[in-house]
Motif scaffolding. Structure first.
Motif, mmCIF file in Angstrom:
data_model
loop_
_atom_site.group_PDB
_atom_site.id
_atom_site.type_symbol
_atom_site.label_atom_id
_atom_site.label_comp_id
_atom_site.label_asym_id
_atom_site.label_seq_id
_atom_site.Cartn_x
_atom_site.Cartn_y
_atom_site.Cartn_z
ATOM 1 N N THR A 198 -9.879 -13.091 42.511
ATOM 2 C CA THR A 198 -10.044 -14.163 43.524
ATOM 3 C C THR A 198 -9.514 -13.699 44.940
ATOM 4 O O THR A 198 -9.842 -14.010 45.969
ATOM 5 C CB THR A 198 -9.556 -15.497 43.091
ATOM 6 O OG1 THR A 198 -9.969 -15.775 41.833
ATOM 7 C CG2 THR A 198 -9.633 -16.582 44.147
ATOM 8 N N ASP A 199 -8.346 -13.044 44.838
ATOM 9 C CA ASP A 199 -7.845 -12.609 45.925
ATOM 10 C C ASP A 199 -8.401 -11.673 46.888
ATOM 11 O O ASP A 199 -8.522 -11.633 48.204
ATOM 12 C CB ASP A 199 -6.257 -11.928 45.642
ATOM 13 C CG ASP A 199 -6.559 -10.796 44.807
ATOM 14 O OD1 ASP A 199 -7.635 -10.890 43.911
ATOM 15 O OD2 ASP A 199 -5.643 -9.987 44.487
ATOM 16 N N SER A 258 -2.692 -20.565 41.205
ATOM 17 C CA SER A 258 -3.021 -19.135 42.002
ATOM 18 C C SER A 258 -4.024 -18.596 41.849
ATOM 19 O O SER A 258 -4.727 -17.601 42.590
ATOM 20 C CB SER A 258 -1.722 -18.165 41.883
ATOM 21 O OG SER A 258 -1.603 -17.922 40.456
ATOM 22 N N ALA A 263 -0.887 -22.805 53.325
ATOM 23 C CA ALA A 263 -1.704 -21.886 52.419
ATOM 24 C C ALA A 263 -0.482 -21.200 51.494
ATOM 25 O O ALA A 263 -0.760 -21.367 50.268
ATOM 26 C CB ALA A 263 -2.621 -21.117 53.018
ATOM 27 N N ALA A 303 0.147 -22.140 47.478
ATOM 28 C CA ALA A 303 -0.203 -21.079 46.480
ATOM 29 C C ALA A 303 1.087 -20.907 45.630
ATOM 30 O O ALA A 303 0.919 -20.670 44.357
ATOM 31 C CB ALA A 303 -0.725 -20.035 47.142
ATOM 32 N N LEU A 335 -6.431 -20.451 44.430
ATOM 33 C CA LEU A 335 -5.654 -20.147 45.742
ATOM 34 C C LEU A 335 -4.619 -19.117 45.782
ATOM 35 O O LEU A 335 -3.379 -19.626 45.351
ATOM 36 C CB LEU A 335 -5.254 -21.245 46.258
ATOM 37 C CG LEU A 335 -4.910 -21.063 47.816
ATOM 38 C CD1 LEU A 335 -5.875 -20.925 48.802
ATOM 39 C CD2 LEU A 335 -4.155 -22.705 48.309
ATOM 40 N N TYR A 390 -11.227 -13.738 48.914
ATOM 41 C CA TYR A 390 -10.718 -14.342 49.876
ATOM 42 C C TYR A 390 -10.471 -13.108 51.126
ATOM 43 O O TYR A 390 -10.623 -13.261 52.286
ATOM 44 C CB TYR A 390 -9.209 -14.906 49.549
ATOM 45 C CG TYR A 390 -9.486 -16.267 49.030
ATOM 46 C CD1 TYR A 390 -9.899 -17.423 49.721
ATOM 47 C CD2 TYR A 390 -9.224 -16.494 47.593
ATOM 48 C CE1 TYR A 390 -9.820 -18.647 49.597
ATOM 49 C CE2 TYR A 390 -9.269 -17.906 47.098
ATOM 50 C CZ TYR A 390 -9.549 -19.051 48.079
ATOM 51 O OH TYR A 390 -9.666 -20.035 47.587
#
Length: 275
Positions: free
Chosen positions: A236-237, A49, A39, A43, A52, A240
């Motif tokens: 987004t980070d 990015s 992963a 990325a 992901l 996750y």
């Protein structure tokens, strides 16, 4: 078989089980590390990015979140709703399972209702739950109770059916009242089945709680926090990272319940080792 040989055989089985568990953990750890490396590579050099983010960034944010009091308050709200619903489901599931398993006419009379309600997914009831309970903790608890009820109910029912008929008849021959037979014979024999049902329902409780927070727009909770982070697409980070925390919660709860089963029902494994 002599007592000494029984002990030796039991020790061998325990050693074999521990060796197998350690081997499984090692293989699982290797798989996790490999997946994280892939992963990270995707990325860095493959995927956008923004969709992901690098695993290293996500893990750093996860580490920051688990010591953030504001975030932990959101997690506590999720856990409180999930555990409250799980507790209510356990009380209802064990009671109904003992009733249905002990009285066949009650089981036959309620079978149509049970089979009608059981396939209904809990998320389909979110609009109804919002109308009845609003968007607060009561809504989440109600959905969790409904969803977590079924594994506990059916495991209890199967446990009651698995009780040795000879044990029941022996208790009745000695004049033990019906309720005492239920408490002294049926319930202890059914307890391992109940524990397995509770462990299955614990995962369901977390899934339903987070799903309800996401879909119903609850005021607090891990799911609502993830929903807020996902708005606008700039964090987004963090989305996750919150998802990883949700997964870690599931692993932790399952591990605690497994450890509890291991300690409480050691006698069952010893009996199986002697047979």
């Amino acid at each position: 078989m002599t007592p000494q040989s029984t002990i030796t055989y039991r020790d061998r089985r325990v050693h074999s089980a521990r060796t197998s568990t350690l081997g499984t953990l090692r293989r699982g750890l290797v798989g996790v590390v490999a997946a994280l490396c892939i992963a990270e590579a995707l990325a860095r050099w493959g995927v956008d990015s923004s969709a992901l983010p690098p695993v290293s960034v996500v893990l750093a944010n996860t580490a920051a979140l688990v010591v953030d009091p504001v975030f932990l308050a959101e997690v506590a709200a999720t856990l409180t709703a999930a555990l409250t619903g799980l507790g209510l489901a356990t009380l209802a599931g064990v009671g109904l399972g003992l009733l249905l398993g002990s009285l066949r006419w009650v089981e036959r009379a309620s079978s149509v209702v049970v089979e009608f309600l059981r396939p209904i997914p809990s998320v389909a009831l979110i609009p109804v739950a919002i109308l009845v309970f609003g968007q607060g903790a009561e809504m989440k608890v109600a959905l969790v109770t409904y969803a977590a009820l079924w594994p506990i109910l059916f495991n209890t029912l199967y446990g009651v059916r698995a009780v040795e008929p000879l044990a029941r008849e022996s208790a009745r021959v000695f004049g033990v009242p019906r309720l005492a037979v239920l408490a002294r014979v049926v319930l202890p024999s059914t307890a391992p089945f109940v524990a397995a049902g509770v462990r299955i329902s614990a995962a369901i409780a977390l899934i339903v709680t987070v799903s309800a927070e996401l879909l119903a727009g609850a005021a607090e909770g891990l799911g609502s926090w993830i929903l807020r982070m996902s708005s606008g697409g700039a964090n987004t980070d963090m989305v996750y990272a919150g998802t990883i925390v949700a997964g870690l919660l599931g692993v932790a709860v399952n591990g605690l319940l497994r450890a509890g089963e291991h300690r409480l029902f050691r006698w069952k494994r010893l009996m199986e080792a002697q047979t």
